[in-house]
Design an enzyme around this catalytic site. Sequence first.
Site, PDB file in Angstrom:
ATOM      1  N   GLY A 250      39.837  49.350  44.190  1.00 42.46           N
ATOM      2  CA  GLY A 250      38.480  49.325  43.631  1.00 42.46           C
ATOM      3  C   GLY A 250      38.417  48.614  42.295  1.00 42.46           C
ATOM      4  O   GLY A 250      37.470  47.869  42.022  1.00 42.46           O
ATOM      5  N   ASP A 251      39.425  48.823  41.465  1.00 38.33           N
ATOM      6  CA  ASP A 251      39.483  48.125  40.169  1.00 38.33           C
ATOM      7  C   ASP A 251      39.647  46.623  40.382  1.00 38.33           C
ATOM      8  O   ASP A 251      39.072  45.812  39.644  1.00 38.33           O
ATOM      9  CB  ASP A 251      40.649  48.656  39.340  1.00 38.33           C
ATOM     10  CG  ASP A 251      40.644  50.173  39.253  1.00 38.33           C
ATOM     11  OD1 ASP A 251      39.560  50.755  39.124  1.00 38.33           O
ATOM     12  OD2 ASP A 251      41.744  50.769  39.332  1.00 38.33           O
TER      13      ASP A 251
END
Length: 303
Positions: A250-251
């Site tokens: 996600g990052d």
Amino acid sequence: MIYTVTFNPSLDYIIRVNHFQTGEINKTYYENILPGGKGINVSIVLSNLGHDSTALGFMAGFTGKEIENRMNNFGCQTDFIQVKNGLSRINVKMKSDNETEINGMGPKITDENIQELFEKLDKLTKEDILVISGSIPSTLPDDIYERIMQHLQDKHIKIIVDATKNLMMNVLKYKPFLIKPNNHELGELFDVTLNTQDEVIPYALKLQEMGAQNVLISMAGQGAVFIDEQKTIHKSPAPKGTVVNSVGAGDSMVAGFISGYLNSDGDYKKAFLKGICAGSASAFSPNLCTKEEVEELLRSLNQ
């Protein structure tokens, strides 16, 4: 400049053990130490993709210095605040028959430390991008996200928020440039279960109505959905590949979106596609994605 904020950075001690047993001596057959934290992951992937960023946050003791050293080795700039009491945490992530994590506490952050962070943030201008992400340690006030966004609201900085539950909901009134929940986090916000791309769209639009300018929903193997500030709906399947490690995916999506946005002079479609490819490339790799891995998936997605 791009800035990331990680409130509680860590050294992630990643180990693998055959058939871990409590109460016994267990030996590792794999180990690695990486700087950890959502904002730190964003900075590392941005560096991999060719973008400078400055990682902000709090660090303490010899572990904090090692986090900084390892960030510098990844080509990242750092401007951490030195905290006097405690140590930056070590998180143990063990993979065996099951995955087990033991997360450290982190240092004691004081009001003086918080003021130092705000003084650094005061230097940002409307030309900058700020990424605020991740959980809050117990020594920080629960409304630290709100305080930061309220403090900066007249500076017209593009602020990206990747957080859960109230941390995200409470900042929508400050009109963040981008928020990035996954479909499960989005469902938690509205007490519903969201499994398909079509199901997430009405709730993403609700977040826009509440103030978010752009909403990016990651959905693991289901791909992603992005609704831009013009309310144009973008959908994409996930690139094909084998998931090796979903930590940091996600990052990486956030970093890929920023990279695509900057490289295309604000083309939201290109930003979205680069974001999903960066997230997938990290998931398909034991480490955070490289520029070459992202570009390879972009080519496959455009075919």
